[in-house]
Scaffold this active site. Structure first.
Site, PDB file in Angstrom:
ATOM      1  N   SER A  49     -44.285  27.700 -58.577  1.00 18.32           N
ATOM      2  CA  SER A  49     -45.245  26.907 -57.801  1.00 18.32           C
ATOM      3  C   SER A  49     -46.606  27.593 -57.909  1.00 18.32           C
ATOM      4  CB  SER A  49     -44.810  26.820 -56.336  1.00 18.32           C
ATOM      5  OG  SER A  49     -44.974  28.096 -55.719  1.00 18.32           O
ATOM      6  N   ASP A  84     -44.415  24.213 -61.390  1.00 16.16           N
ATOM      7  CA  ASP A  84     -43.812  23.273 -60.435  1.00 16.16           C
ATOM      8  C   ASP A  84     -44.911  22.660 -59.561  1.00 16.16           C
ATOM      9  OD1 ASP A  84     -41.708  22.022 -59.075  1.00 16.16           O
ATOM     10  OD2 ASP A  84     -41.509  23.678 -57.642  1.00 16.16           O
ATOM     11  N   HIS A 177     -37.982  18.326 -49.910  1.00 14.49           N
ATOM     12  CA  HIS A 177     -37.859  19.769 -50.130  1.00 14.49           C
ATOM     13  C   HIS A 177     -37.389  20.453 -48.852  1.00 14.49           C
ATOM     14  CE1 HIS A 177     -40.966  18.911 -53.336  1.00 14.49           C
ATOM     15  NE2 HIS A 177     -40.059  19.571 -54.007  1.00 14.49           N
ATOM     16  N   GLY A 178     -36.706  21.560 -49.016  1.00 13.04           N
ATOM     17  CA  GLY A 178     -36.269  22.341 -47.857  1.00 13.04           C
ATOM     18  C   GLY A 178     -34.922  21.846 -47.342  1.00 13.04           C
TER      19      GLY A 178
HETATM   20  P1  13P Z   1     -35.698  22.840 -52.509  1.00 14.44           P
HETATM   21  O1  13P Z   1     -36.593  23.911 -51.992  1.00 14.44           O
HETATM   22  O2  13P Z   1     -35.364  21.826 -51.480  1.00 14.44           O
HETATM   23  O3  13P Z   1     -34.497  23.380 -53.186  1.00 14.44           O
HETATM   24  O4  13P Z   1     -36.549  22.042 -53.607  1.00 14.44           O
HETATM   25  C1  13P Z   1     -37.028  22.706 -54.738  1.00 14.44           C
HETATM   26  C2  13P Z   1     -37.943  21.842 -55.516  1.00 14.44           C
HETATM   27  O5  13P Z   1     -37.780  20.649 -55.601  1.00 14.44           O
HETATM   28  C3  13P Z   1     -39.068  22.504 -56.191  1.00 14.44           C
HETATM   29  O6  13P Z   1     -39.920  21.586 -56.794  1.00 14.44           O
END
Ligand code: 13P
Length: 287
Positions: A49, A84, A177-178
């Site tokens: 990221s 990402d 996410h999360g």
């Molecule tokens: P998670 O953190 O929910 O596993 O998602 C990761 C993601 O999609 C990164 O782009």
């Protein structure tokens, strides 16, 4: 072996499995993921990221570390180093830094602006041998501190972006996410099928891979998902293993405070998580 992600994902679509993207934050995570992918003979994507890139002192540092580590560990499976959720400027910076793949996340722009910026970055990526992922329909939850609700992408907009020559597409289908909230409605497979029908063989990406039940993962793969992103689950397993180590008082024994000892349980926990995901995604022995 560092490569772009285009071939590995085409093979995944044809072979009905998904390649895992695991996000990296530091040397220990990178090493854990590379060693596990090699052990499982699985192609793998290292996600970075923009926040993680900054934390590691910049994309150039990340690219240098990953390239050197890939070599020094003797990794033979295909590894893509992928930005990402990149911004327009971040995507350009990663091309210059030597990444092998980028994601441009223009999902928060009006569709015409997403199309214009994605078009430009497709040319830049391909001219430099990188693969490129685009996004339609914002993924909910937290992306580097920004919280959003999970959207469901419009199939016609997906087709417009797919036709720009991108290598793989992230389409929101209610994923976030999360950690998923207790009242999460699950993935929208009707939307996924509609998108798949419009975009044909283009690999689809499922973000928010943490906490999606195994049966939903399998259905998503059967409907064309060829890349699944996992970040939070590695963070949780790393934190839990570190906490256990501290609560057991190990950091107060002998040289338990030595970072090489202190970080080892977390690094092992990441390996276990990555192994489990590679099994679930079906990408073991596909390198
Ligand atoms: P998670 O953190 O929910 O596993 O998602 C990761 C993601 O999609 C990164 O782009």
């Amino acid at each position: 072996m560092l490569v772009n992600a285009s071939e590995m994902l085409k093979k995944a679509v044809a072979g009905h499995y998904a390649v895992g993207q695991f996000n990296i934050n530091n040397l220990e995570w990178t090493k854990s993921i590379l060693l596990t992918a090699e052990e499982m003979k699985a192609p793998v994507i290292l996600g970075v990221s923009e926040g993680a890139g900054k934390y590691m002192t910049g994309f150039t540092t990340v690219a240098a570390m990953v390239k050197a580590m890939d070599k020094s560990l003797g990794i033979t499976v295909p590894v893509a180093l992928h930005l990402d959720h990149g911004t327009y400027d971040g995507a350009k910076a990663c091309v210059a830094a030597g990444f092998t793949s980028i994601m441009f996340d223009g999902s928060h722009y009006p569709i015409d602006e997403n199309v214009a910026k994605t078009t430009e970055l497709v040319k830049l990526a391909h001219d430099n041998g990188l693969s490129i992922e685009a996004e339609v329909g914002a993924i909910g939850g937290e992306e580097d501190g920004v919280i959003g609700a999970g959207e469901v992408a419009d199939a016609d907009e997906c087709k417009r972006i797919a036709d720009l020559g991108i290598d793989f597409l992230a389409a929101g289908i209610g994923n976030i996410h999360g950690v998923y909230p207790a009242n999460w409605k699950g993935l929208d497979f009707d939307a996924l099928a509609r998108i798949k029908e419009k975009i044909g063989e283009l690999p689809l990406v499922l973000h928010g891979g943490t906490g999606i039940p195994a049966d939903m993962i399998k259905t998503a793969i059967s409907l064309g998902v060829a890349k699944i992103n996992v970040n939070t689950e590695c963070q949780l397993s790393f934190a839990a293993a570190t906490r256990t180590y501290i609560e057991a008082g190990k950091d107060r024994e002998g040289k338990g405070f030595d970072p090489r000892k202190f970080l080892a349980p977390g690094a092992k926990a990441i390996q276990d998580t990555v192994r489990e995901k590679i099994e679930l995604f079906g990408s073991a022995n596909k390198a």
